[in-house]
Design an enzyme around this catalytic site. Structure first.
Site, PDB file in Angstrom:
ATOM      1  N   ASP A   4       0.844  -1.200   0.000  1.00  0.00           N
ATOM      2  CA  ASP A   4       0.000   0.000   0.000  1.00  0.00           C
ATOM      3  C   ASP A   4       0.870   1.237   0.000  1.00  0.00           C
ATOM      4  OD1 ASP A   4      -2.271   1.501  -0.098  1.00  0.00           O
ATOM      5  OD2 ASP A   4      -2.741   1.336   2.038  1.00  0.00           O
TER       6      ASP A   4
ATOM      7  N   GLU B  79      -3.303  -1.369  -4.603  1.00  0.00           N
ATOM      8  CA  GLU B  79      -4.564  -0.666  -4.771  1.00  0.00           C
ATOM      9  C   GLU B  79      -4.447   0.184  -6.031  1.00  0.00           C
ATOM     10  OE1 GLU B  79      -7.599   1.018  -1.377  1.00  0.00           O
ATOM     11  OE2 GLU B  79      -5.484   1.466  -1.236  1.00  0.00           O
TER      12      GLU B  79
ATOM     13  N   ASP C 298      -1.277   1.214   8.222  1.00  0.00           N
ATOM     14  CA  ASP C 298      -0.857   0.970   6.833  1.00  0.00           C
ATOM     15  C   ASP C 298      -0.614  -0.514   6.567  1.00  0.00           C
ATOM     16  OD1 ASP C 298      -0.964   3.703   6.315  1.00  0.00           O
ATOM     17  OD2 ASP C 298       1.153   4.011   6.827  1.00  0.00           O
TER      18      ASP C 298
END
Ligand SMILES: [Zn+2]
Length: 396
Positions: free
Chosen positions: A212, A296, A377
């Site tokens: 991420d 993502e 995170d």
């Protein structure tokens, strides 16, 4: 202080003329004194004979930025009386040597001048110096572009020495070249090649990684690690920000502004290269170590604009990093799996699957009723990993 200032740096040649009135111009001991100015030291290109009277001075700035003063004198008997001609010469313009004479000789324009002119012809000239970035693309047609021994030959140009940043594998065919000038004034050529069998056959993925975007360290992994964007790069970025603030305080168009602008452009380029270097190394090692990386599918512009993170995100070049990672995985027959960006990766508990309704940006630790306590995170990266695996199984 010494030179007249012209309002525009854009128009490369400017001049003005001052007439001699009541001794307001004074030329003495290699110094020229113009009205409203301090005396300026000048280089005299010829002796001024006695008795000549200065009438006016025209000061001009050449495109090179140098100043010239043309002095107009009043003199008597400047042209000699006509006399009878006995020795005649025929002369014609010639491409080589500038002119050729009826005696059979050529003027012999010196070789080192010619070499200097060739040097001038070496780089493509862009019409505007104002727009800091310009580029043009040439397609390969019948071998009009040639890359050999670190020299690049483009149509209508002398071969230019270049720095190759990577080896060109055998069998690759050059398709086109794009030459661009960076704001710093440096030239770059991007070479586009045609090659076969670049992508390996797809193989089954066994080792998965979730990843991420993170403000600190650029990205965080489902393993709990962070990419660790180097500290000295961060320091360089801070320094750039400082120089940029300095630029914003300069008066637009002034000399200092131009100087500072160039300084910032050079710094920017350096940082861009450092970042690229970091991204190449990181994406290479990830593509070597894992079969599939789940990310993502971020709308980076949306984030930067919407949440007032400022320019930092785009500057970190996460999007650029993802595209590097994408082609490096592809080359190895591996996968970059993109998870829908509306998938609520940060709100879901990666252990029990419970989804929180709200999660403030300030909450750096994800706490769940099930007892899960995780870095926010990392929790998101684990969720992205799970979702990526699900997508992979569905497609396989
Ligand atoms: Zn939970």
């Amino acid at each position: 202080m010494g030179f007249p200032h012209y309002k525009s740096k854009k128009h490369s040649r400017k001049s003005y003329t001052t007439n001699m009135v009541n001794g307001n111009i004074c030329l003495q001991d290699r110094f020229l004194k113009l009205p409203k100015m301090q005396p300026v030291k000048i280089k005299l290109h010829r002796m001024i004979p006695e008795g000549w009277k200065l009438k006016s001075v025209t000061v001009s700035r050449e495109p090179s930025g140098k100043y010239f003063a043309s002095l107009l004198f009043d003199c008597e008997n400047q042209t000699a009386e006509k006399r009878q001609a006995e020795k005649f010469l025929g002369m014609d313009f010639a491409m080589h040597g500038m002119c050729v004479f009826s005696t059979g000789e050529r003027a012999g324009y010196p070789m080192f001048y010619r070499n200097a002119e060739k040097k001038l012809a070496r780089f493509p000239h862009y019409k505007s110096k104002k727009h800091s970035r310009k580029s043009y693309t040439t397609n390969m047609v019948n071998g009009n572009i040639c890359l050999q021994d670190r020299f690049l030959k483009l149509p209508k140009m002398q071969p230019v020495k270049i720095k190759l940043h990577r080896m060109i594998p055998e069998g690759w065919k050059l398709k086109s070249v794009t030459v661009s000038r960076e704001p710093s004034g440096k030239y770059f050529a991007s070479l586009l090649f045609d090659c076969e069998n670049q992508t390996a056959e797809k193989r089954q993925a066994e080792k998965f990684l979730g990843m991420d975007f993170a403000m600190h360290g650029m990205c965080v992994f489902s393993t709990g690690e962070r990419a660790g964007y180097p500290m000295f790069y961060l320091n360089a970025e801070k320094k750039l920000a400082r120089e940029q603030r300095k630029l914003s305080r300069c008066e637009k168009g002034s000399r200092n502004y131009q100087k500072q602008k160039k300084k910032v452009a050079l710094y920017h380029e350096k940082i861009k290269n450092q970042r690229k270097d970091f991204q190449h190394k990181l994406s290479h090692s990830l593509a070597e170590d894992y079969d599939a990386v789940c990310v993502e599918d971020l709308n980076l512009k949306g984030i930067a604009g919407g949440l007032h993170f400022g320019k930092g995100i785009q500057d970190n070049g996460y999007g650029q990093f993802l595209s590097m990672l994408g082609y490096k995985l592809e080359e190895r027959g591996k996968y970059l799996i993109k998870v829908d960006r509306y998938f609520a990766s940060s709100k879901i508990c990666s252990v029990c699957g419970h989804k929180k309704k709200e999660l403030a940006l300030s909450e750096r630790i994800y706490l769940c009723e099930c007892g899960n306590r995780m870095d926010r995170d990392v929790n998101a990266a684990v969720n992205i990993l799970k979702e990526g695996k699900r997508i992979y199984k569905k497609c396989a």
